[in-house]
Write an enzyme that holds these catalytic residues in place. Structure first.
Site, short mmCIF file in Angstrom:
data_model
loop_
_atom_site.label_atom_id
_atom_site.label_comp_id
_atom_site.label_asym_id
_atom_site.label_seq_id
_atom_site.Cartn_x
_atom_site.Cartn_y
_atom_site.Cartn_z
N LYS A 1 29.08 9.56 -14.57
CA LYS A 1 29.62 8.36 -13.92
C LYS A 1 30.14 7.45 -15.02
O LYS A 1 29.69 7.52 -16.16
CB LYS A 1 28.50 7.64 -13.15
CG LYS A 1 29.01 6.78 -12.03
CD LYS A 1 29.27 7.61 -10.78
CE LYS A 1 29.71 6.77 -9.62
NZ LYS A 1 29.68 7.55 -8.37
P1 NAD Z 1 35.11 -0.03 -2.29
O1 NAD Z 1 35.29 -0.85 -3.51
O2 NAD Z 1 36.30 0.65 -1.70
O3 NAD Z 1 34.45 -0.92 -1.13
C1 NAD Z 1 33.25 -1.61 -1.32
C2 NAD Z 1 33.00 -2.48 -0.09
O4 NAD Z 1 31.72 -3.10 -0.20
C3 NAD Z 1 34.01 -3.59 0.09
O5 NAD Z 1 34.30 -3.76 1.46
C4 NAD Z 1 33.26 -4.81 -0.43
O6 NAD Z 1 33.70 -6.04 0.14
C5 NAD Z 1 31.85 -4.48 0.04
N1 NAD Z 1 30.82 -5.21 -0.69
C6 NAD Z 1 30.69 -5.34 -2.03
N2 NAD Z 1 29.64 -6.13 -2.31
C7 NAD Z 1 29.11 -6.49 -1.13
C8 NAD Z 1 28.02 -7.31 -0.75
N3 NAD Z 1 27.25 -7.89 -1.68
N4 NAD Z 1 27.75 -7.47 0.57
C9 NAD Z 1 28.53 -6.89 1.50
N5 NAD Z 1 29.57 -6.10 1.21
C10 NAD Z 1 29.86 -5.92 -0.09
O7 NAD Z 1 33.98 1.03 -2.65
P2 NAD Z 1 33.72 2.46 -1.97
O8 NAD Z 1 34.51 3.46 -2.72
O9 NAD Z 1 33.84 2.34 -0.51
O10 NAD Z 1 32.19 2.71 -2.39
C11 NAD Z 1 31.11 2.15 -1.64
C12 NAD Z 1 29.83 2.88 -2.00
O11 NAD Z 1 29.97 4.27 -1.73
C13 NAD Z 1 29.39 2.79 -3.46
O12 NAD Z 1 27.98 2.80 -3.51
C14 NAD Z 1 29.93 4.08 -4.05
O13 NAD Z 1 29.24 4.48 -5.22
C15 NAD Z 1 29.66 5.03 -2.89
N6 NAD Z 1 30.47 6.26 -2.92
C16 NAD Z 1 31.84 6.19 -2.94
C17 NAD Z 1 32.56 7.37 -2.94
C18 NAD Z 1 34.07 7.38 -2.88
O14 NAD Z 1 34.64 8.46 -2.70
N7 NAD Z 1 34.76 6.25 -2.99
C19 NAD Z 1 31.90 8.61 -2.94
C20 NAD Z 1 30.51 8.63 -2.90
C21 NAD Z 1 29.80 7.44 -2.89
#
Ligand code: NAD
Length: 423
Positions: free
Chosen positions: A109
């Protein structure tokens, strides 16, 4: 190098998951020691030119946790709270996620401690390109393959790929687009990668739901996070017949007992930058959000959201961990004790890395798979892993998280025992 007590605890929790699985499997102590720490930790300080003509020094990280099963694989997070311990925890989880999904990848990561929303497009591109350049040969198509994570997206992966390929010399894989996954489709990205994590979470839920004695059709769900994962989870759960009654993001929480119109909310978010001020729903506080009486609560934002502080208010029947590490160990114990089902992150959000693997294979073979083909393969992959977790849980009488870690740890130990550990 700064770490906070919150992320230090997060990394302790990640290593505790590994330790627990090692003890349950009576793992070879040598392998246990290897899996308990990352192989390589990179901290990179690099300068970026801001639009006002000033240079700022940013801190970026790449943690390569383990590569016994194949090249390191894992996302790049762009968020102001990124620090060494957070990235260590996320890298550890990637090793176990890839092993659980039986992918030929290890775990890594990375990230940069910056809020991408405060940067102009030009500044963001310079950050991505300078960081990629500074990483140099620490990434590579057969060595370490980044992907999107919170705060990063397909466009940024395109810049990352371009920077890497442009710095290759003649004959040095100048066209090997496998170096990054989650790219735009036009640059060799896979159909279905964008929605893979959210859709994969819905596949996991649907497959395991029979165990929960409820029907998905007409059931209710509340989703925290309306970014890549949360948005696609919302669409996929809606397609399964669920009512999405609440969505939270960093700007606020919106609620409608009759079910939110996801498309309309998505358009509002695109136009305004968040769910706040959406007029066709009521506003809730974050504490009210976690206390909603819904069938399925989906944390899809960041880690440590359900903690000792708010766990007693949770009334959901199932927690689908679409984010990484959204429930602390202490809170998870309370939930399990109270009969709440937790579908663990390394299964629930594995769809992203599974389709990243499909992208990598398509790039390697110069092939293109249709969205339908990708969707069917992803569904079967998630269902297969969910079955393995369910069988292990039945056999060991443990939680789904423990079962998932045992599945992964057993494969990792087997790989070490077959390869041998260099004396
Ligand atoms: P992103 O940046 O696209 O979206 C994050 C979202 O969370 C946004 O809507 C943001 O406003 C919200 N957020 C952030 N802080 C917050 C808070 N304190 N309270 C409420 N909402 C809040 O990110 P993503 O890619 O959707 O990733 C989200 C999670 O999923 C992370 O934990 C990431 O590690 C995990 N993840 C992502 C992927 C991927 O393919 N993008 C794959 C596996 C896991």
């Amino acid at each position: 190098m700064e770490t906070s007590t919150t992320t230090a605890r997060l990394y302790e929790e990640a290593t505790a998951h590994v330790e627990q699985a090692a003890i349950a499997l009576d793992m070879d102590p040598k392998v246990r020691r290897i899996l308990s720490a990352p192989k390589t930790e990179l901290i990179i300080n690099f300068p970026v030119l801001r639009d006002d003509g000033e240079y700022e020094i940013l801190q970026g990280y790449r943690i390569q946790h383990n590569n016994v099963l194949g090249p390191y694989k894992g996302g790049m997070r762009f968020h102001p709270a990124v620090d060494l311990d957070e990235v260590r925890a996320l890298a550890t989880w990637m090793t176990f996620k890839c092993a659980l999904m039986q992918l030929p990848f290890g775990g890594a990561k990375g990230g940069v401690a910056i809020d991408p929303h405060t940067l102009s497009d030009g500044e963001l591109e310079r950050v991505v390109r300078r960081f990629t350049h500074a990483l140099g040969d620490n990434i590579g198509p057969e060595f370490d393959i980044p992907a999107p994570d919170a705060g990063s997206d397909a466009r940024m992966m395109g810049w990352m790929m371009d920077t890497y390929l442009n710095s290759r010399g003649p004959g040095e894989r100048q066209n090997d687009r496998r170096v990054v996954t989650g790219k735009p489709v036009e640059l060799g990205g896979s159909a279905g990668r964008e929605e893979a994590t959210g859709r994969g979470a819905a596949y996991a839920l649907r497959h395991l739901y029979g165990e929960f004695d409820r029907s998905l059709d007409g059931g209710t769900t509340a989703i925290q996070g309306f970014g890549n994962v949360g948005t696609h989870a919302a669409y996929a759960l809606h397609e399964l017949g669920m009512k999405v009654v609440a969505i939270a993001d960093v700007t606020g929480v919106v609620y409608d007992a009759k079910g939110l119109d996801i498309e309309k909310l998505d358009a509002h978010r695109t136009a305004s930058g968040g769910v706040a001020d959406y007029i066709d729903a009521d506003a809730l506080t974050s504490d009210e959000f976690f206390a909603l009486d819904v069938d399925v609560l989906v944390p899809a934002a960041l880690e440590s959201q359900i903690t000792a502080r708010n766990v007693d208010s949770v009334r959901a029947h199932v927690i689908l961990e679409a984010a990484n590490g959204p429930v602390t160990t202490e809170a998870a114990a309370v939930l399990e004790h109270g009969g709440v089902h937790v579908i663990p992150d390394i299964l629930a959000n594995a769809g992203g890395v599974v389709v990243s693997y499909y992208e990598w294979v398509q790039n390697k073979t110069s092939d293109r798979w249709s969205a339908t083909d990708v969707g069917v393969r992803l569904r079967n992959s998630i269902w297969g892993a969910a079955d393995r977790v369910a069988a292990r849980r039945e056999e060991r009488g443990c939680t789904r998280r423990q079962a998932a870690y045992m599945e992964a740890a057993e494969l990792l130990e087997r790989a070490y025992s077959l390869r041998g550990i260099f004396p």
